[in-house]
Design a protein around this motif. Sequence first.
Motif, PDB file in Angstrom:
ATOM      1  N   GLY A 153       0.814  -1.202   0.000  1.00  0.00           N
ATOM      2  CA  GLY A 153       0.000   0.000   0.000  1.00  0.00           C
ATOM      3  C   GLY A 153       0.852   1.259   0.000  1.00  0.00           C
ATOM      4  N   THR A 154       0.283   2.343   0.513  1.00  0.00           N
ATOM      5  CA  THR A 154       0.987   3.634   0.562  1.00  0.00           C
ATOM      6  C   THR A 154       1.457   3.904   1.980  1.00  0.00           C
ATOM      7  OG1 THR A 154      -1.116   4.787   0.901  1.00  0.00           O
ATOM      8  CG2 THR A 154      -0.327   4.573  -1.361  1.00  0.00           C
ATOM      9  N   LEU A 155       2.647   4.456   2.093  1.00  0.00           N
ATOM     10  CA  LEU A 155       3.248   4.695   3.402  1.00  0.00           C
ATOM     11  C   LEU A 155       2.450   5.711   4.211  1.00  0.00           C
ATOM     12  CD1 LEU A 155       5.652   4.159   5.304  1.00  0.00           C
ATOM     13  CD2 LEU A 155       6.880   5.995   4.112  1.00  0.00           C
ATOM     14  N   ALA A 156       1.975   6.764   3.556  1.00  0.00           N
ATOM     15  CA  ALA A 156       1.277   7.842   4.265  1.00  0.00           C
ATOM     16  C   ALA A 156      -0.208   7.875   3.936  1.00  0.00           C
ATOM     17  CB  ALA A 156       1.910   9.188   3.918  1.00  0.00           C
ATOM     18  N   GLY A 157      -0.773   6.798   3.436  1.00  0.00           N
ATOM     19  CA  GLY A 157      -2.179   6.792   3.049  1.00  0.00           C
ATOM     20  C   GLY A 157      -3.143   7.215   4.148  1.00  0.00           C
ATOM     21  N   PRO A 158      -3.045   6.667   5.383  1.00  0.00           N
ATOM     22  CA  PRO A 158      -3.993   7.039   6.432  1.00  0.00           C
ATOM     23  C   PRO A 158      -3.718   8.397   7.080  1.00  0.00           C
ATOM     24  CG  PRO A 158      -3.079   4.832   6.798  1.00  0.00           C
ATOM     25  CD  PRO A 158      -2.229   5.506   5.774  1.00  0.00           C
ATOM     26  N   LEU A 159      -2.653   9.096   6.668  1.00  0.00           N
ATOM     27  CA  LEU A 159      -2.257  10.323   7.364  1.00  0.00           C
ATOM     28  C   LEU A 159      -3.330  11.413   7.335  1.00  0.00           C
ATOM     29  CD1 LEU A 159      -0.114  11.879   8.921  1.00  0.00           C
ATOM     30  CD2 LEU A 159       0.930  12.530   6.738  1.00  0.00           C
ATOM     31  N   PRO A 160      -3.965  11.739   6.187  1.00  0.00           N
ATOM     32  CA  PRO A 160      -4.977  12.803   6.213  1.00  0.00           C
ATOM     33  C   PRO A 160      -6.118  12.525   7.185  1.00  0.00           C
ATOM     34  CG  PRO A 160      -4.339  12.317   3.960  1.00  0.00           C
ATOM     35  CD  PRO A 160      -3.718  11.260   4.809  1.00  0.00           C
ATOM     36  N   ALA A 161      -6.609  11.290   7.196  1.00  0.00           N
ATOM     37  CA  ALA A 161      -7.700  10.964   8.114  1.00  0.00           C
ATOM     38  C   ALA A 161      -7.255  11.072   9.568  1.00  0.00           C
ATOM     39  CB  ALA A 161      -8.221   9.556   7.824  1.00  0.00           C
ATOM     40  N   GLN A 199       4.593   3.692  13.450  1.00  0.00           N
ATOM     41  CA  GLN A 199       4.581   2.507  14.299  1.00  0.00           C
ATOM     42  C   GLN A 199       3.597   1.467  13.789  1.00  0.00           C
ATOM     43  OE1 GLN A 199       6.833   1.927  16.626  1.00  0.00           O
ATOM     44  NE2 GLN A 199       7.704   3.924  16.068  1.00  0.00           N
ATOM     45  N   ARG A 200       2.558   1.917  13.115  1.00  0.00           N
ATOM     46  CA  ARG A 200       1.610   0.967  12.515  1.00  0.00           C
ATOM     47  C   ARG A 200       2.113   0.465  11.158  1.00  0.00           C
ATOM     48  NH1 ARG A 200      -1.244   5.125  14.572  1.00  0.00           N
ATOM     49  NH2 ARG A 200      -2.948   4.812  16.010  1.00  0.00           N
ATOM     50  N   GLN A 201       2.635   1.391  10.363  1.00  0.00           N
ATOM     51  CA  GLN A 201       3.012   1.045   8.999  1.00  0.00           C
ATOM     52  C   GLN A 201       4.256   0.169   8.920  1.00  0.00           C
ATOM     53  OE1 GLN A 201       0.197   1.681   7.645  1.00  0.00           O
ATOM     54  NE2 GLN A 201       0.888   2.888   5.895  1.00  0.00           N
ATOM     55  N   ARG A 202       5.107   0.199   9.913  1.00  0.00           N
ATOM     56  CA  ARG A 202       6.338  -0.589   9.841  1.00  0.00           C
ATOM     57  C   ARG A 202       6.048  -2.085   9.770  1.00  0.00           C
ATOM     58  NH1 ARG A 202       9.524   0.289  15.365  1.00  0.00           N
ATOM     59  NH2 ARG A 202      11.031  -0.920  14.153  1.00  0.00           N
ATOM     60  N   GLU A 203       4.870  -2.496  10.269  1.00  0.00           N
ATOM     61  CA  GLU A 203       4.509  -3.911  10.194  1.00  0.00           C
ATOM     62  C   GLU A 203       4.119  -4.330   8.784  1.00  0.00           C
ATOM     63  OE1 GLU A 203       4.955  -5.776  12.739  1.00  0.00           O
ATOM     64  OE2 GLU A 203       5.482  -4.089  14.049  1.00  0.00           O
ATOM     65  N   ARG A 204       3.935  -3.352   7.893  1.00  0.00           N
ATOM     66  CA  ARG A 204       3.504  -3.661   6.534  1.00  0.00           C
ATOM     67  C   ARG A 204       4.671  -3.740   5.551  1.00  0.00           C
ATOM     68  NH1 ARG A 204      -1.180   0.372   4.982  1.00  0.00           N
ATOM     69  NH2 ARG A 204      -1.355  -1.117   3.267  1.00  0.00           N
ATOM     70  N   LEU A 205       5.882  -3.623   6.038  1.00  0.00           N
ATOM     71  CA  LEU A 205       7.039  -3.797   5.163  1.00  0.00           C
ATOM     72  C   LEU A 205       7.059  -5.219   4.604  1.00  0.00           C
ATOM     73  CD1 LEU A 205       9.911  -2.019   7.136  1.00  0.00           C
ATOM     74  CD2 LEU A 205       8.806  -1.226   5.038  1.00  0.00           C
ATOM     75  N   PHE A 206       7.396  -5.340   3.329  1.00  0.00           N
ATOM     76  CA  PHE A 206       7.519  -6.669   2.740  1.00  0.00           C
ATOM     77  C   PHE A 206       8.681  -7.415   3.398  1.00  0.00           C
ATOM     78  CE2 PHE A 206       5.458  -4.635  -1.066  1.00  0.00           C
ATOM     79  CZ  PHE A 206       4.276  -5.372  -0.984  1.00  0.00           C
ATOM     80  N   ASP A 207       8.585  -8.719   3.410  1.00  0.00           N
ATOM     81  CA  ASP A 207       9.620  -9.540   4.054  1.00  0.00           C
ATOM     82  C   ASP A 207      10.984  -9.372   3.384  1.00  0.00           C
ATOM     83  OD1 ASP A 207       7.727 -10.476   5.814  1.00  0.00           O
ATOM     84  OD2 ASP A 207       7.288 -12.276   4.651  1.00  0.00           O
ATOM     85  N   PHE A 208      11.000  -9.051   2.104  1.00  0.00           N
ATOM     86  CA  PHE A 208      12.280  -8.953   1.407  1.00  0.00           C
ATOM     87  C   PHE A 208      12.930  -7.580   1.567  1.00  0.00           C
ATOM     88  CE2 PHE A 208       9.086  -7.572  -1.713  1.00  0.00           C
ATOM     89  CZ  PHE A 208       9.617  -6.338  -2.077  1.00  0.00           C
ATOM     90  N   THR A 209      12.249  -6.592   2.150  1.00  0.00           N
ATOM     91  CA  THR A 209      12.762  -5.221   2.155  1.00  0.00           C
ATOM     92  C   THR A 209      14.093  -5.112   2.885  1.00  0.00           C
ATOM     93  OG1 THR A 209      10.523  -4.324   2.010  1.00  0.00           O
ATOM     94  CG2 THR A 209      12.249  -2.860   2.840  1.00  0.00           C
ATOM     95  N   ARG A 210      14.168  -5.588   4.100  1.00  0.00           N
ATOM     96  CA  ARG A 210      15.416  -5.469   4.877  1.00  0.00           C
ATOM     97  C   ARG A 210      16.543  -6.283   4.253  1.00  0.00           C
ATOM     98  NH1 ARG A 210      11.201  -5.441   8.615  1.00  0.00           N
ATOM     99  NH2 ARG A 210      11.145  -3.593   9.963  1.00  0.00           N
TER     100      ARG A 210
END
Length: 631
Positions: free
Chosen positions: A15-23, A82-93
């Motif tokens: 998804g988008t990193l800052a998607g929920p930010l406006p709400a 803190q919420r979005q960090r759990e959505r990182l893909f497994d291959f990112t790191r």
Amino acid sequence: MRIAVLDVDGTLIAGTLAGPLPAMLAEAGLAPVDRLGLLRRAQVASDPQDPRAAARMNELFAAMLTDVPCRAVSAVMADLWQRQRERLFDFTRPLVIALRQAGHVPLLISGGPEEMVAHLAGELGVTLYRGTRFETADGLYTGRVAATVADGKDGAAQDLVGDERIDWPGSLAVGNSLGDVSSLSRVGRPVLFEPTPALRLLARHHSWPVCDRTSLLTHLRDQAALPVPLPAPVRDVPSAHRAMPVAGAVRLLTERLLAQVGGQGAVTGECCSRVTESALMLTLLRREKALPGMQSQLHAYLSRSRRAADAFDAAVIDATLHGIVPADRHRLIEQTFAGAAQHSSDRKKLALEAILAVVGPEPYHVEAPSHAFEHHNEATWTRLRQIAIHHLHVPEPVAPELTARLLRLTERGQARGIIEGNVFAHLFALLSLQRTVPGHRVIHQGITALAKAVRDDGGRPFITSEEIFCTATAGLALARAGADRQVRLAMGDYLAGRQRRLGLRPGRRTDRHGHHRPRHGLPAHGRPRAIPGTHPHRPTEPDHTPGRRRRGAHLPARPALRADHDRQHHHRPTALPLRPRLPAGGANPLPPQRAESRRHFRTQLEPERSQRHAPRTERPRTRVSTGTTRV
């Protein structure tokens, strides 16, 4: 310098990193709700692949931040990360580590807010990153955009490295949208990660490789010589344990299922809170101006649920809390049913249309074919929901007969509490009545009943309990597995008792469309003697007559007493198949033995059966078994 240009949204994170930010900013009171609504409508109406649309989104978001303290926005972004960090893909790191080991300098370049990209860069240990920056002055946002990456990610990459010379043929780029074309076309090793349709079409022209989340690391290891660690080898399983025999698996599952059956024969289960029922309840309480404390509780639950809500639930929350109407309601509903064609009947689509219409600020209106409003041969709660939706749909003035029918059904149904335990149908009935008879005592009685169905998080469930569903399903499975008969009898007794208390007919069930279907295992008149999935127990003698089956009406309900009764009357539990279907040509004739047995019952056994049920002082010391009299 060899670099690796990495896109963020949809490439390193789902998804988008800052998607929920406006709400979140609007919920925190840092941004006006009307500007949030303007941003939402623009997002729905625009093409995400259009650069001009992206620039417009940035301008609208910057306008939301006008005169908002930078410190407050930073706190909200930190909470979001803190919420979005759990959505990182497994291959990112592993990808970033492998790039460094191979001599590449990773660059994070995104069109999202740069402060959010900074959180991701800190997590991955990346020092060079770029995002959209918003202008600030005196610790406040000015409402203008300071800098973007709209001119191309290749130019942003050059700005990040400064005077260093980039080895573009030896560099690498990973992206998923048309915004990444500038960097993909410059590097020697472009990689497309789950690209959009427009970028996939362009990739065919340039012969760019396409990867997904399962093949990206493997591709980079094989084609770019990145030192990506191989996956851990699969542990060798001894041949004796590679395949469990079916009988052993059934036994283990049966034991596990039996452990879930309580002392009363119930498999307990609770339905969690849902956005739909919570939004309907809040709408009803607002219109009736009732229970302000509960309104605040529901408002808080919906606000918390917005962050992780799917598209439909998010639209319901936005319509309920902020009055934001979906730009294309029909398209949203079609997307909701995508991949679930078995549930996409016109009547279910009508229900979703009605939800969005009743919680929104616009006058109620739904579009559906006429047959979607039909309510014949359905379960009570389904019929009530359909009548309520039709009552809301008809134009003014509403016929008094329609209101009287809905009022009668609602009052009769809620006499035992929530109608059949279905919070959704009950809420729709009350909202429909509120249109024509606001403030009616039936509405207030229904609100009182629904107020008790609160969950710990402050929301409302779809149904009050899942015990009937869980117990019936478990009973069918245990009957098929040949589990302990006494447990199944207890489960049947529990189901019959619960259905009587809810005012249901135990001999009927509904399918996924709400139509009635016969239920094998529960008698039509609700006697507590059925076993889910099997026939009631029968005597060992071949005299299977109607009188012999009706004799079970006086059986005690508790399993222990029924077991004593079975031993006294020589009943032996038998696993009998379900009734065969009737022949296509007409009625199912009785076999000659059954016909003779029936005549024998009517002429000889019926008088003796009446004597057996006489008062104890007059009852003879006889017992009937297979047509003979034993003294």
